[in-house]
Motif scaffolding. Sequence first.
Motif, PDB file in Angstrom:
ATOM      1  N   ARG A  68      31.989  45.651  40.938  1.00  0.00           N
ATOM      2  CA  ARG A  68      33.341  45.907  41.454  1.00  0.00           C
ATOM      3  C   ARG A  68      33.852  44.694  42.237  1.00  0.00           C
ATOM      4  O   ARG A  68      34.998  44.271  42.075  1.00  0.00           O
ATOM      5  N   ARG A  69      32.994  44.136  43.066  1.00  0.00           N
ATOM      6  CA  ARG A  69      33.404  42.963  43.843  1.00  0.00           C
ATOM      7  C   ARG A  69      33.677  41.775  42.924  1.00  0.00           C
ATOM      8  O   ARG A  69      34.636  41.016  43.144  1.00  0.00           O
ATOM      9  N   ALA A  70      32.845  41.617  41.913  1.00  0.00           N
ATOM     10  CA  ALA A  70      33.039  40.501  40.979  1.00  0.00           C
ATOM     11  C   ALA A  70      34.357  40.649  40.228  1.00  0.00           C
ATOM     12  O   ALA A  70      35.046  39.657  39.968  1.00  0.00           O
ATOM     13  N   VAL A  71      34.728  41.897  39.884  1.00  0.00           N
ATOM     14  CA  VAL A  71      36.009  42.136  39.203  1.00  0.00           C
ATOM     15  C   VAL A  71      37.168  41.730  40.109  1.00  0.00           C
ATOM     16  O   VAL A  71      38.099  41.022  39.694  1.00  0.00           O
ATOM     17  N   HIS A  72      37.132  42.190  41.358  1.00  0.00           N
ATOM     18  CA  HIS A  72      38.210  41.840  42.294  1.00  0.00           C
ATOM     19  C   HIS A  72      38.268  40.337  42.522  1.00  0.00           C
ATOM     20  O   HIS A  72      39.367  39.754  42.593  1.00  0.00           O
ATOM     21  N   ALA A  73      37.104  39.692  42.615  1.00  0.00           N
ATOM     22  CA  ALA A  73      37.092  38.245  42.831  1.00  0.00           C
ATOM     23  C   ALA A  73      37.682  37.515  41.633  1.00  0.00           C
ATOM     24  O   ALA A  73      38.444  36.548  41.800  1.00  0.00           O
ATOM     25  N   ALA A  74      37.340  37.968  40.427  1.00  0.00           N
ATOM     26  CA  ALA A  74      37.873  37.322  39.226  1.00  0.00           C
ATOM     27  C   ALA A  74      39.387  37.482  39.157  1.00  0.00           C
ATOM     28  O   ALA A  74      40.115  36.518  38.873  1.00  0.00           O
ATOM     29  N   MET A  75      39.864  38.693  39.427  1.00  0.00           N
ATOM     30  CA  MET A  75      41.307  38.926  39.361  1.00  0.00           C
ATOM     31  C   MET A  75      42.038  38.184  40.476  1.00  0.00           C
ATOM     32  O   MET A  75      43.171  37.713  40.293  1.00  0.00           O
ATOM     33  N   ASN A  76      41.394  38.044  41.637  1.00  0.00           N
ATOM     34  CA  ASN A  76      42.015  37.326  42.752  1.00  0.00           C
ATOM     35  C   ASN A  76      42.109  35.829  42.465  1.00  0.00           C
ATOM     36  O   ASN A  76      42.868  35.113  43.123  1.00  0.00           O
ATOM     37  N   SER A  77      41.328  35.376  41.474  1.00  0.00           N
ATOM     38  CA  SER A  77      41.372  33.964  41.086  1.00  0.00           C
ATOM     39  C   SER A  77      42.421  33.687  40.012  1.00  0.00           C
ATOM     40  O   SER A  77      42.716  32.526  39.727  1.00  0.00           O
ATOM     41  N   MET A  78      42.937  34.757  39.411  1.00  0.00           N
ATOM     42  CA  MET A  78      43.866  34.600  38.292  1.00  0.00           C
ATOM     43  C   MET A  78      45.302  34.530  38.780  1.00  0.00           C
ATOM     44  O   MET A  78      45.648  35.045  39.847  1.00  0.00           O
ATOM     45  N   ARG A  79      46.130  33.921  37.960  1.00  0.00           N
ATOM     46  CA  ARG A  79      47.569  33.944  38.236  1.00  0.00           C
ATOM     47  C   ARG A  79      48.058  35.379  38.104  1.00  0.00           C
ATOM     48  O   ARG A  79      47.729  36.062  37.139  1.00  0.00           O
ATOM     49  N   PRO A  80      48.835  35.907  39.063  1.00  0.00           N
ATOM     50  CA  PRO A  80      49.299  37.299  38.995  1.00  0.00           C
ATOM     51  C   PRO A  80      49.982  37.604  37.669  1.00  0.00           C
ATOM     52  O   PRO A  80      50.814  36.839  37.184  1.00  0.00           O
ATOM     53  N   GLY A  81      49.572  38.728  37.073  1.00  0.00           N
ATOM     54  CA  GLY A  81      50.174  39.167  35.822  1.00  0.00           C
ATOM     55  C   GLY A  81      49.605  38.536  34.577  1.00  0.00           C
ATOM     56  O   GLY A  81      50.037  38.858  33.462  1.00  0.00           O
ATOM     57  N   SER A  82      48.618  37.642  34.732  1.00  0.00           N
ATOM     58  CA  SER A  82      48.085  36.946  33.555  1.00  0.00           C
ATOM     59  C   SER A  82      46.891  37.646  32.916  1.00  0.00           C
ATOM     60  O   SER A  82      46.458  37.255  31.833  1.00  0.00           O
ATOM     61  N   ALA A  83      46.342  38.672  33.582  1.00  0.00           N
ATOM     62  CA  ALA A  83      45.155  39.344  33.039  1.00  0.00           C
ATOM     63  C   ALA A  83      45.115  40.799  33.490  1.00  0.00           C
ATOM     64  O   ALA A  83      45.703  41.172  34.514  1.00  0.00           O
ATOM     65  N   VAL A  84      44.401  41.598  32.702  1.00  0.00           N
ATOM     66  CA  VAL A  84      44.210  43.026  32.987  1.00  0.00           C
ATOM     67  C   VAL A  84      42.709  43.310  32.915  1.00  0.00           C
ATOM     68  O   VAL A  84      42.024  42.822  32.009  1.00  0.00           O
ATOM     69  N   VAL A  85      42.190  44.066  33.855  1.00  0.00           N
ATOM     70  CA  VAL A  85      40.779  44.468  33.799  1.00  0.00           C
ATOM     71  C   VAL A  85      40.597  45.403  32.605  1.00  0.00           C
ATOM     72  O   VAL A  85      41.390  46.330  32.412  1.00  0.00           O
ATOM     73  N   SER A  86      39.559  45.171  31.813  1.00  0.00           N
ATOM     74  CA  SER A  86      39.400  45.943  30.584  1.00  0.00           C
ATOM     75  C   SER A  86      37.926  46.229  30.294  1.00  0.00           C
ATOM     76  O   SER A  86      37.044  45.902  31.082  1.00  0.00           O
ATOM     77  N   HIS A  87      37.687  46.877  29.138  1.00  0.00           N
ATOM     78  CA  HIS A  87      36.343  47.157  28.646  1.00  0.00           C
ATOM     79  C   HIS A  87      35.495  47.845  29.730  1.00  0.00           C
ATOM     80  O   HIS A  87      36.028  48.698  30.441  1.00  0.00           O
ATOM     81  N   HIS A  88      34.207  47.493  29.828  1.00  0.00           N
ATOM     82  CA  HIS A  88      33.375  48.248  30.772  1.00  0.00           C
ATOM     83  C   HIS A  88      33.751  47.990  32.227  1.00  0.00           C
ATOM     84  O   HIS A  88      33.472  48.824  33.090  1.00  0.00           O
ATOM     85  N   SER A  89      34.403  46.859  32.524  1.00  0.00           N
ATOM     86  CA  SER A  89      34.842  46.632  33.907  1.00  0.00           C
ATOM     87  C   SER A  89      35.907  47.648  34.316  1.00  0.00           C
ATOM     88  O   SER A  89      35.913  48.131  35.460  1.00  0.00           O
ATOM     89  N   ALA A  90      36.806  47.989  33.387  1.00  0.00           N
ATOM     90  CA  ALA A  90      37.817  49.016  33.678  1.00  0.00           C
ATOM     91  C   ALA A  90      37.158  50.374  33.851  1.00  0.00           C
ATOM     92  O   ALA A  90      37.575  51.179  34.694  1.00  0.00           O
ATOM     93  N   LEU A  91      36.126  50.657  33.073  1.00  0.00           N
ATOM     94  CA  LEU A  91      35.412  51.934  33.215  1.00  0.00           C
ATOM     95  C   LEU A  91      34.742  52.020  34.584  1.00  0.00           C
ATOM     96  O   LEU A  91      34.804  53.060  35.257  1.00  0.00           O
ATOM     97  N   VAL A  92      34.100  50.942  35.012  1.00  0.00           N
ATOM     98  CA  VAL A  92      33.435  50.937  36.320  1.00  0.00           C
ATOM     99  C   VAL A  92      34.446  51.175  37.438  1.00  0.00           C
ATOM    100  O   VAL A  92      34.211  51.992  38.342  1.00  0.00           O
TER     101      VAL A  92
END
Length: 317
Positions: A68-92
Amino acid sequence: MNPELKLVAARQGGVFSRAQAMAVGYTPEQIRERLTGGRWERIRHGQYAERADLSALDAWEQHIVRHRRAVHAAMNSMRPGSAVVSHHSALVLQGIPVWQVDLAEVQLTRTSGRGEVKAGVRHHQGRLSPADTTRVDGLTTTTIARAVVESAARTSFEAAVVSADAALRRPEVSAEDFRRLLAVTECWPGSPAIRSVLAFAVPLAESAGESRLRVLMRNEGLPPPVLQAAFNDAAGFVGRVDFYFPDHNTVVEFDGLKKYADGSREALIREKLREDRLRALGLEVVRVTWADLLQPARTATHIRQAFDRARRTRLAG
């Protein structure tokens, strides 16, 4: 932690960036001091969190928290609106059980750019309609149903069934969601796997262990059981059982052992009395544990032996 930074982190799953820490007054030296001193930990480059004591959690739950922390860290590194959490990360993120997936790898779907694996993140390419996304913990993710089919296209049948069964137990997921996604994914490379998983998934398997046992039975050629069958005797309600084979007078129970974790003598006695009452109804009872799932042929043999015992009892009667 600075109260202002604590509020920032709370909105981001406990994660904050170096830039966010400096924006509320931390100097590079203070950041370095907190990292080397163990008060903060680096989740990924430029993304940190307060160190958490996870020792009270079992190993799998620790992996889930870290993911969960790794997902938030990855998204916090991305340009807003450029990515969506998906696959098993979205399930978690949405509390759906996953099994046999690589929690060291964050799964994102890019709305721009190209697919690649970089710095522990797998970037997928895909088109997402508004019906395919939702908001969880401040992040945009694919919906539970979409994440299930995304995962089913890439994981084993068994792993996908664990998540699909759990998804169908959630009130926000409907069979219509999956019917729509069957059409959407018809031309995906993994579409045959998706169809097989969704055809097999049911909401009546109440744990990952029960889902895996269903797959074991299927793979070993056992007849389809009735799930969550209820039994009564002269004294009243006996209970619901995980799996019932009516043509073979046999009940199979998945025993995850957690219900006995407190060592309660009363719980053991209740379970023993319940099993005695089931046997008094002329039923064979087989118990399967996590360890038994690792030996599918032997477990299937034990179930077939129960079928044989029930048949001999019936003939003798």
